[in-house]
Design a protein around this motif. Structure first.
Motif, PDB file in Angstrom:
ATOM      1  N   ASN A 104       0.848  -1.289   0.054  1.00 45.62           N
ATOM      2  CA  ASN A 104       0.129   0.031  -0.014  1.00 45.62           C
ATOM      3  C   ASN A 104       0.981   1.263  -0.043  1.00 45.62           C
ATOM      4  N   PHE A 105       2.161   1.037   0.687  1.00 47.66           N
ATOM      5  CA  PHE A 105       2.917   2.407   0.693  1.00 47.66           C
ATOM      6  C   PHE A 105       3.539   2.764  -0.695  1.00 47.66           C
ATOM      7  N   PHE A 106       3.916   1.496  -1.289  1.00 48.14           N
ATOM      8  CA  PHE A 106       4.421   1.705  -2.683  1.00 48.14           C
ATOM      9  C   PHE A 106       3.523   2.144  -3.677  1.00 48.14           C
ATOM     10  N   ALA A 107       2.217   1.553  -3.396  1.00 47.40           N
ATOM     11  CA  ALA A 107       1.158   1.990  -4.354  1.00 47.40           C
ATOM     12  C   ALA A 107       0.954   3.619  -4.020  1.00 47.40           C
ATOM     13  N   LYS A 108       1.057   4.301  -2.938  1.00 46.83           N
ATOM     14  CA  LYS A 108       0.906   5.561  -2.762  1.00 46.83           C
ATOM     15  C   LYS A 108       1.991   6.419  -3.354  1.00 46.83           C
ATOM     16  N   LEU A 109       3.455   5.754  -3.152  1.00 49.45           N
ATOM     17  CA  LEU A 109       4.676   6.428  -3.908  1.00 49.45           C
ATOM     18  C   LEU A 109       4.378   6.657  -5.239  1.00 49.45           C
ATOM     19  N   ASN A 110       3.709   5.538  -6.076  1.00 52.57           N
ATOM     20  CA  ASN A 110       3.449   5.677  -7.537  1.00 52.57           C
ATOM     21  C   ASN A 110       2.676   6.931  -7.866  1.00 52.57           C
ATOM     22  N   ASN A 111       1.956   7.549  -6.972  1.00 57.47           N
ATOM     23  CA  ASN A 111       1.198   8.812  -7.412  1.00 57.47           C
ATOM     24  C   ASN A 111       2.054   9.780  -7.335  1.00 57.47           C
ATOM     25  N   LEU A 112       3.325   9.781  -6.832  1.00 57.39           N
ATOM     26  CA  LEU A 112       4.368  10.865  -6.657  1.00 57.39           C
ATOM     27  C   LEU A 112       5.059  10.954  -8.269  1.00 57.39           C
ATOM     28  N   PRO A 113       4.980  12.056  -8.802  1.00 58.23           N
ATOM     29  CA  PRO A 113       5.756  11.904 -10.215  1.00 58.23           C
ATOM     30  C   PRO A 113       7.068  11.459 -10.321  1.00 58.23           C
ATOM     31  N   LEU A 114       8.161  11.893  -9.425  1.00 58.49           N
ATOM     32  CA  LEU A 114       9.668  11.483  -9.395  1.00 58.49           C
ATOM     33  C   LEU A 114       9.669   9.893  -9.099  1.00 58.49           C
ATOM     34  N   ARG A 116       7.184   7.570  -9.486  1.00 53.02           N
ATOM     35  CA  ARG A 116       6.698   7.050 -10.467  1.00 53.02           C
ATOM     36  C   ARG A 116       7.933   6.738 -11.945  1.00 53.02           C
ATOM     37  N   ALA A 117       8.443   7.988 -11.996  1.00 50.90           N
ATOM     38  CA  ALA A 117       9.563   7.796 -12.988  1.00 50.90           C
ATOM     39  C   ALA A 117      10.686   7.099 -12.622  1.00 50.90           C
ATOM     40  N   MET A 118      11.059   7.040 -11.285  1.00 51.50           N
ATOM     41  CA  MET A 118      12.163   6.409 -10.871  1.00 51.50           C
ATOM     42  C   MET A 118      11.834   4.780 -10.858  1.00 51.50           C
ATOM     43  N   ALA A 119      10.375   4.313 -10.424  1.00 49.42           N
ATOM     44  CA  ALA A 119      10.014   3.239 -10.516  1.00 49.42           C
ATOM     45  C   ALA A 119      10.394   2.485 -12.038  1.00 49.42           C
ATOM     46  N   PHE A 120       9.902   3.092 -13.030  1.00 52.65           N
ATOM     47  CA  PHE A 120      10.038   2.592 -14.283  1.00 52.65           C
ATOM     48  C   PHE A 120      11.699   2.416 -14.665  1.00 52.65           C
ATOM     49  N   THR A 121      12.349   3.492 -14.538  1.00 58.41           N
ATOM     50  CA  THR A 121      13.792   3.713 -15.044  1.00 58.41           C
ATOM     51  C   THR A 121      14.212   2.597 -14.054  1.00 58.41           C
ATOM     52  N   LEU A 122      14.267   2.488 -12.875  1.00 55.46           N
ATOM     53  CA  LEU A 122      14.827   1.391 -12.453  1.00 55.46           C
ATOM     54  C   LEU A 122      14.679  -0.390 -12.780  1.00 55.46           C
ATOM     55  N   SER A 201      -2.710  -0.500 -21.807  1.00 56.15           N
ATOM     56  CA  SER A 201      -2.297  -1.480 -20.618  1.00 56.15           C
ATOM     57  C   SER A 201      -0.967  -1.033 -20.201  1.00 56.15           C
ATOM     58  N   THR A 202      -0.893  -0.635 -18.790  1.00 51.45           N
ATOM     59  CA  THR A 202       0.385  -0.199 -18.374  1.00 51.45           C
ATOM     60  C   THR A 202       1.363  -1.537 -18.340  1.00 51.45           C
ATOM     61  N   GLY A 203       0.853  -2.639 -17.957  1.00 48.07           N
ATOM     62  CA  GLY A 203       1.864  -3.769 -17.874  1.00 48.07           C
ATOM     63  C   GLY A 203       2.485  -4.200 -19.194  1.00 48.07           C
ATOM     64  N   LEU A 204       1.661  -4.103 -20.343  1.00 42.97           N
ATOM     65  CA  LEU A 204       2.087  -4.522 -21.529  1.00 42.97           C
ATOM     66  C   LEU A 204       2.956  -3.366 -22.305  1.00 42.97           C
ATOM     67  N   THR A 205       2.754  -2.111 -21.790  1.00 41.17           N
ATOM     68  CA  THR A 205       3.406  -1.005 -22.197  1.00 41.17           C
ATOM     69  C   THR A 205       4.895  -1.213 -21.711  1.00 41.17           C
ATOM     70  N   TRP A 206       4.983  -1.401 -20.628  1.00 38.50           N
ATOM     71  CA  TRP A 206       6.448  -1.595 -19.958  1.00 38.50           C
ATOM     72  C   TRP A 206       7.128  -2.919 -20.645  1.00 38.50           C
ATOM     73  N   VAL A 207       6.310  -3.954 -20.880  1.00 42.06           N
ATOM     74  CA  VAL A 207       6.703  -4.999 -21.357  1.00 42.06           C
ATOM     75  C   VAL A 207       7.528  -4.745 -22.890  1.00 42.06           C
ATOM     76  N   MET A 208       6.869  -4.069 -23.644  1.00 40.69           N
ATOM     77  CA  MET A 208       7.161  -3.643 -25.043  1.00 40.69           C
ATOM     78  C   MET A 208       8.293  -2.753 -24.857  1.00 40.69           C
TER      79      MET A 208
END
Length: 341
Positions: A104-114, A116-122, A201-208
């Motif tokens: 739940n904590f990480f889900a709330k972090l995903n609402n913060l722009p930096l 969210r960008a860090m999650a995909f970058t890593l 789809s967010t998941g499929l977009t990340w995969v592609m």
């Protein structure tokens, strides 16, 4: 080498690093702790036969005087780093206090722009880099064992993904995964779902995006490993065959140790390159599902209002992230160097 000779030999490189690296970096750091002056508003009242009206305008003279006296802007220290658009210290603390679980904590972090960008970058960096190393090594070993008449053609086709511009390559794949494209139609047929859309789809977009990253980066590791295989001592391979070593044992105990310095080199280069992923996000038009730190900086610098201070703070945080990311590899390289020394 004499000290005087060494000085004149390294001077051009030192000057270039000072002008193109040190000074811009210092400028970015300074800009990140200053913000533009707030507009000075003046309220005036105009009265006429039918009553009075109040208007608010910007006092250009006072604003110009502020810019002249403090050209860098208003000093704010670390406020930009700590605001909601960046590290969001207050928001993170509130999310931690109100969270019922780690998920739940990480889900709330995903609402913060930096974050969210860090999650995909890593995710992109730590997924693309190992797959790129593995596929590059497999291709290099396979090509090295081919007949010499086939090697040239196979090497040419293997390098095509690296020759294609990242933006063009991502655009091609973007249209291929469209519902009207060949890959998009194939996925709909496999899933038996005519409404399936990779772009939605967010998941499929990340995969592609990750698949594209591996496809584009693997040729670099392939060509480096293939060059390293050409320096592999033939006598060592022949003696291992005489001792009864099979192909797998030769690869594990001879080929991989021989290529390990190149593995470290490719890992360093690709970690830095993958951490600044940008073109695929623009090519896929995937800002709604995936953003990176580089796109985060680009977004601050685009549009009618350029947020230079915010972009500078994001750049400094990105540089710190790259330094932290490369630290383990650099430490290991230094230890190997000391042992060999």
């Amino acid at each position: 080498m004499k000290h005087r000779t060494f000085f004149w030999f390294t001077l051009p490189t030192a000057l270039a690093m000072l002008v193109f690296i040190a000074l811009p970096l210092a400028s970015v750091i300074i800009q990140s702790v200053f913000t533009p002056h707030e507009a000075v508003l003046v309220e005036s009242e105009n009265c006429g036969p039918f009553g009075c009206t109040k208007t608010t305008v910007i006092d250009q003279d006072v604003s110009a005087a502020l810019r002249a006296s403090e050209p860098l802007g208003r000093f704010v220290g670390l406020d930009i780093y700590l605001d909601r658009g960046h590290l969001a210290v207050n928001e993170v603390a509130a999310a931690w206090r109100s969270s019922t679980s780690v998920g739940n904590f990480f889900a709330k972090l995903n609402n913060l722009p930096l974050y969210r960008a860090m999650a995909f970058t890593l995710t992109y960096t730590f997924t693309v880099t190992p797959f790129m190393l593995v596929f590059g090594f497999i291709i290099a070993v396979s090509v090295n064992s081919l007949n010499r008449y086939l090697k040239g053609m196979v090497i040419f086709f293997s390098l095509l993904p690296m020759i294609v511009s990242p933006l063009i390559g991502s655009l091609v794949l973007f249209w291929m995964v469209d519902s009207r494209g060949i890959l998009g139609s194939f996925l709909q047929w496999i899933a038996n779902d005519p409404a399936l859309s990779v772009k939605a789809s967010t998941g499929l977009t990340w995969v592609m995006l990750i698949v594209y990253g591996v496809w584009h980066a693997a040729p670099f590791s392939f060509i480096v490993f293939y060059a390293g295989l050409q320096t592999l001592p033939g006598e060592l391979m022949e003696s291992s065959q005489v001792d009864g070593a099979n192909r797998w044992q030769q690869t594990i105990y001879i080929v991989l140790p021989h290529l390990m310095p190149l593995v470290t080199f490719v890992t360093l280069i690709q970690l830095m390159d993958n951490f600044r992923v940008f073109e695929p996000i623009v090519g896929f038009n995937s800002e709604a599902h995936a953003t990176s730190l580089s796109w985060f900086i680009f977004n601050d610098l685009s549009g009618e209002t350029r947020l230079l201070s915010s972009a500078s703070a994001s750049s400094v945080l990105t540089i710190l992230g790259v330094a932290i990311l490369l630290a383990p590899v650099l430490v290991r390289t230094w230890r190997d160097f000391k042992v060999k020394g």
